[in-house]
Design a protein around this motif. Structure first.
Motif, PDB file in Angstrom:
ATOM      1  N   LEU A 111       0.690  -1.226   0.086  1.00  0.00           N
ATOM      2  CA  LEU A 111       0.065   0.012   0.016  1.00  0.00           C
ATOM      3  C   LEU A 111       0.932   1.294   0.024  1.00  0.00           C
ATOM      4  O   LEU A 111       1.764   1.442   0.846  1.00  0.00           O
ATOM      5  CB  LEU A 111      -0.952  -0.048   1.135  1.00  0.00           C
ATOM      6  N   VAL A 112       0.303   2.078  -0.732  1.00  0.00           N
ATOM      7  CA  VAL A 112       1.279   3.552  -0.880  1.00  0.00           C
ATOM      8  C   VAL A 112       0.469   4.779  -1.369  1.00  0.00           C
ATOM      9  O   VAL A 112      -0.484   4.347  -1.988  1.00  0.00           O
ATOM     10  CB  VAL A 112       2.460   3.253  -2.034  1.00  0.00           C
ATOM     11  N   GLN A 113       0.811   5.701  -0.929  1.00  0.00           N
ATOM     12  CA  GLN A 113       0.148   6.947  -1.197  1.00  0.00           C
ATOM     13  C   GLN A 113       0.397   7.468  -2.537  1.00  0.00           C
ATOM     14  O   GLN A 113       1.502   7.178  -3.234  1.00  0.00           O
ATOM     15  CB  GLN A 113       0.289   8.034  -0.214  1.00  0.00           C
ATOM     16  N   ALA A 114      -0.774   8.014  -3.074  1.00  0.00           N
ATOM     17  CA  ALA A 114      -0.513   8.724  -4.389  1.00  0.00           C
ATOM     18  C   ALA A 114       0.598   9.516  -4.415  1.00  0.00           C
ATOM     19  O   ALA A 114       1.106  10.433  -3.450  1.00  0.00           O
ATOM     20  CB  ALA A 114      -2.023   9.540  -4.861  1.00  0.00           C
ATOM     21  N   GLY A 115       1.470   9.490  -5.350  1.00  0.00           N
ATOM     22  CA  GLY A 115       2.862  10.361  -5.541  1.00  0.00           C
ATOM     23  C   GLY A 115       3.959   9.640  -4.937  1.00  0.00           C
ATOM     24  O   GLY A 115       5.140  10.067  -5.296  1.00  0.00           O
ATOM     25  N   GLY A 116       3.592   8.656  -4.430  1.00  0.00           N
ATOM     26  CA  GLY A 116       4.704   7.758  -3.753  1.00  0.00           C
ATOM     27  C   GLY A 116       5.369   6.687  -4.741  1.00  0.00           C
ATOM     28  O   GLY A 116       5.004   6.887  -5.903  1.00  0.00           O
ATOM     29  N   SER A 117       6.325   6.103  -4.302  1.00  0.00           N
ATOM     30  CA  SER A 117       7.047   4.952  -5.094  1.00  0.00           C
ATOM     31  C   SER A 117       7.195   3.547  -4.658  1.00  0.00           C
ATOM     32  O   SER A 117       6.960   3.484  -3.304  1.00  0.00           O
ATOM     33  CB  SER A 117       8.490   5.464  -5.216  1.00  0.00           C
ATOM     34  N   VAL A 118       7.390   2.704  -5.414  1.00  0.00           N
ATOM     35  CA  VAL A 118       7.333   1.256  -4.941  1.00  0.00           C
ATOM     36  C   VAL A 118       8.363   0.477  -5.948  1.00  0.00           C
ATOM     37  O   VAL A 118       8.249   0.920  -7.218  1.00  0.00           O
ATOM     38  CB  VAL A 118       5.998   0.698  -4.905  1.00  0.00           C
ATOM     39  N   GLN A 149      10.752  -0.231 -11.074  1.00  0.00           N
ATOM     40  CA  GLN A 149      10.652   1.088 -10.384  1.00  0.00           C
ATOM     41  C   GLN A 149       9.387   1.910 -10.684  1.00  0.00           C
ATOM     42  O   GLN A 149       9.500   2.162 -11.690  1.00  0.00           O
ATOM     43  CB  GLN A 149      12.010   1.837 -10.411  1.00  0.00           C
ATOM     44  N   MET A 150       8.760   2.114  -9.798  1.00  0.00           N
ATOM     45  CA  MET A 150       7.378   2.821 -10.103  1.00  0.00           C
ATOM     46  C   MET A 150       7.406   4.082  -9.252  1.00  0.00           C
ATOM     47  O   MET A 150       7.399   4.117  -8.120  1.00  0.00           O
ATOM     48  CB  MET A 150       6.136   1.930  -9.694  1.00  0.00           C
ATOM     49  N   ASN A 151       7.276   5.271  -9.888  1.00  0.00           N
ATOM     50  CA  ASN A 151       7.306   6.520  -9.205  1.00  0.00           C
ATOM     51  C   ASN A 151       6.004   7.492  -9.486  1.00  0.00           C
ATOM     52  O   ASN A 151       5.372   6.880 -10.552  1.00  0.00           O
ATOM     53  CB  ASN A 151       8.777   7.303  -9.582  1.00  0.00           C
ATOM     54  N   SER A 152       5.617   8.169  -8.908  1.00  0.00           N
ATOM     55  CA  SER A 152       4.702   9.214  -9.106  1.00  0.00           C
ATOM     56  C   SER A 152       3.290   8.403  -9.248  1.00  0.00           C
ATOM     57  O   SER A 152       2.480   8.591 -10.105  1.00  0.00           O
ATOM     58  CB  SER A 152       5.130   9.813 -10.510  1.00  0.00           C
ATOM     59  N   LEU A 153       3.233   7.319  -8.462  1.00  0.00           N
ATOM     60  CA  LEU A 153       2.299   6.742  -8.526  1.00  0.00           C
ATOM     61  C   LEU A 153       0.743   7.154  -8.175  1.00  0.00           C
ATOM     62  O   LEU A 153       0.568   8.110  -7.531  1.00  0.00           O
ATOM     63  CB  LEU A 153       2.230   5.317  -7.406  1.00  0.00           C
ATOM     64  N   LYS A 154      -0.112   6.623  -8.974  1.00  0.00           N
ATOM     65  CA  LYS A 154      -1.639   7.340  -9.065  1.00  0.00           C
ATOM     66  C   LYS A 154      -2.646   6.057  -8.617  1.00  0.00           C
ATOM     67  O   LYS A 154      -2.211   5.111  -8.836  1.00  0.00           O
ATOM     68  CB  LYS A 154      -1.908   7.646 -10.469  1.00  0.00           C
ATOM     69  N   PRO A 155      -3.608   6.612  -8.245  1.00  0.00           N
ATOM     70  CA  PRO A 155      -4.612   5.638  -7.756  1.00  0.00           C
ATOM     71  C   PRO A 155      -4.969   4.367  -8.966  1.00  0.00           C
ATOM     72  O   PRO A 155      -5.309   3.385  -8.689  1.00  0.00           O
ATOM     73  CB  PRO A 155      -5.878   6.332  -7.276  1.00  0.00           C
ATOM     74  N   GLU A 156      -4.989   5.004  -9.992  1.00  0.00           N
ATOM     75  CA  GLU A 156      -5.191   4.159 -11.225  1.00  0.00           C
ATOM     76  C   GLU A 156      -4.359   3.216 -11.484  1.00  0.00           C
ATOM     77  O   GLU A 156      -4.397   2.168 -12.264  1.00  0.00           O
ATOM     78  CB  GLU A 156      -5.581   5.024 -12.369  1.00  0.00           C
ATOM     79  N   TYR A 161       7.847   0.319 -22.971  1.00  0.00           N
ATOM     80  CA  TYR A 161       6.858   0.807 -22.169  1.00  0.00           C
ATOM     81  C   TYR A 161       5.659   0.990 -22.639  1.00  0.00           C
ATOM     82  O   TYR A 161       5.677   1.599 -23.807  1.00  0.00           O
ATOM     83  CB  TYR A 161       7.704   2.246 -21.282  1.00  0.00           C
ATOM     84  N   ALA A 162       4.553   0.677 -22.050  1.00  0.00           N
ATOM     85  CA  ALA A 162       3.318   1.341 -22.277  1.00  0.00           C
ATOM     86  C   ALA A 162       3.208   2.920 -22.150  1.00  0.00           C
ATOM     87  O   ALA A 162       3.883   3.332 -21.206  1.00  0.00           O
ATOM     88  CB  ALA A 162       2.176   0.758 -21.341  1.00  0.00           C
ATOM     89  N   ASP A 163       2.400   3.632 -23.053  1.00  0.00           N
ATOM     90  CA  ASP A 163       2.469   5.064 -23.106  1.00  0.00           C
ATOM     91  C   ASP A 163       1.935   5.422 -21.661  1.00  0.00           C
ATOM     92  O   ASP A 163       2.392   6.634 -21.089  1.00  0.00           O
ATOM     93  CB  ASP A 163       1.588   5.542 -23.852  1.00  0.00           C
ATOM     94  N   PHE A 164       1.222   4.717 -20.675  1.00  0.00           N
ATOM     95  CA  PHE A 164       0.862   5.414 -19.560  1.00  0.00           C
ATOM     96  C   PHE A 164       1.658   5.308 -18.365  1.00  0.00           C
ATOM     97  O   PHE A 164       1.512   5.795 -17.420  1.00  0.00           O
ATOM     98  CB  PHE A 164      -0.420   4.711 -19.209  1.00  0.00           C
ATOM     99  N   VAL A 165       2.711   4.714 -18.689  1.00  0.00           N
ATOM    100  CA  VAL A 165       3.981   4.700 -17.724  1.00  0.00           C
ATOM    101  C   VAL A 165       5.113   5.476 -18.127  1.00  0.00           C
ATOM    102  O   VAL A 165       5.977   5.412 -17.163  1.00  0.00           O
ATOM    103  CB  VAL A 165       4.103   3.285 -17.135  1.00  0.00           C
ATOM    104  N   LYS A 166       5.288   5.687 -19.154  1.00  0.00           N
ATOM    105  CA  LYS A 166       6.349   6.526 -19.386  1.00  0.00           C
ATOM    106  C   LYS A 166       6.794   7.612 -18.814  1.00  0.00           C
ATOM    107  O   LYS A 166       5.953   8.539 -18.506  1.00  0.00           O
ATOM    108  CB  LYS A 166       6.433   6.879 -21.126  1.00  0.00           C
ATOM    109  N   GLY A 167       8.054   7.642 -18.439  1.00  0.00           N
ATOM    110  CA  GLY A 167       8.386   8.767 -17.433  1.00  0.00           C
ATOM    111  C   GLY A 167       8.369   8.627 -16.021  1.00  0.00           C
ATOM    112  O   GLY A 167       8.826   9.322 -15.178  1.00  0.00           O
ATOM    113  N   ARG A 168       7.488   7.390 -15.660  1.00  0.00           N
ATOM    114  CA  ARG A 168       7.117   7.213 -14.353  1.00  0.00           C
ATOM    115  C   ARG A 168       7.463   5.973 -13.891  1.00  0.00           C
ATOM    116  O   ARG A 168       8.235   5.793 -12.656  1.00  0.00           O
ATOM    117  CB  ARG A 168       5.615   7.285 -13.805  1.00  0.00           C
ATOM    118  N   PHE A 169       7.761   4.874 -14.608  1.00  0.00           N
ATOM    119  CA  PHE A 169       8.208   3.347 -14.373  1.00  0.00           C
ATOM    120  C   PHE A 169       9.432   3.508 -15.176  1.00  0.00           C
ATOM    121  O   PHE A 169       9.442   3.761 -16.090  1.00  0.00           O
ATOM    122  CB  PHE A 169       7.115   2.366 -14.757  1.00  0.00           C
TER     123      PHE A 169
END
Length: 123
Positions: free
Chosen positions: A11-18, A82-89, A60-68
């Motif tokens: 579980l991580v908050q929006a904007g966080g990283s995993v 590495q997943m950064n700037s995570l969103k609820p979606e 990468y899928a377009d929806f994760v480019k620049g974040r993952f």
């Protein structure tokens, strides 16, 4: 065939990283391209990212480019996401999958799958 085990979800908050890990068994791991897919509740499994056997090529899928970022450490038989700037979606079960040759973006392109790890992003 290679056996895969994912870890690192939670579980991580929006904007966080995993950082997710995909650990593989077998001495032929370095021959396999590895991909990450994800499946959200009520939705189909979708491609997230992939890395070639050498690590030289990533996709990468377009929806994760620049974040993952996907990477691999063949000496450790492990691939990372590495997943950064995570969103609820981004909430989903994340799976890693392996294939020989060039990785595709379809489930059918991959013959070995892990059990998945849950990532939940709270708003």
């Amino acid at each position: 065939q290679v056996q895969l085990v994912e870890s690192g979800g939670g579980l991580v908050q929006a904007g966080g990283s995993v950082r997710l890990s995909c650990a593989a068994s077998g001495r032929t791991f370095s021959r396999y391209a590895i991909a990450w897919f994800r499946q959200a509740p009520g939705k189909e499994r979708e491609f997230v990212a992939a890395v070639s056997w050498s690590g030289a090529s990533t996709y990468y899928a377009d929806f994760v480019k620049g974040r993952f970022t996907i990477s691999r450490a063949n000496a450790k038989n492990t691939v990372y996401l590495q997943m950064n700037s995570l969103k609820p979606e981004d909430t989903a079960v994340y799976y890693c999958a392996a294939t020989l040759g060039v990785p595709g973006t379809r489930e059918a392109d991959f013959g070995s799958w892990g059990q998945g790890t849950q990532v939940t992003v709270s708003s």
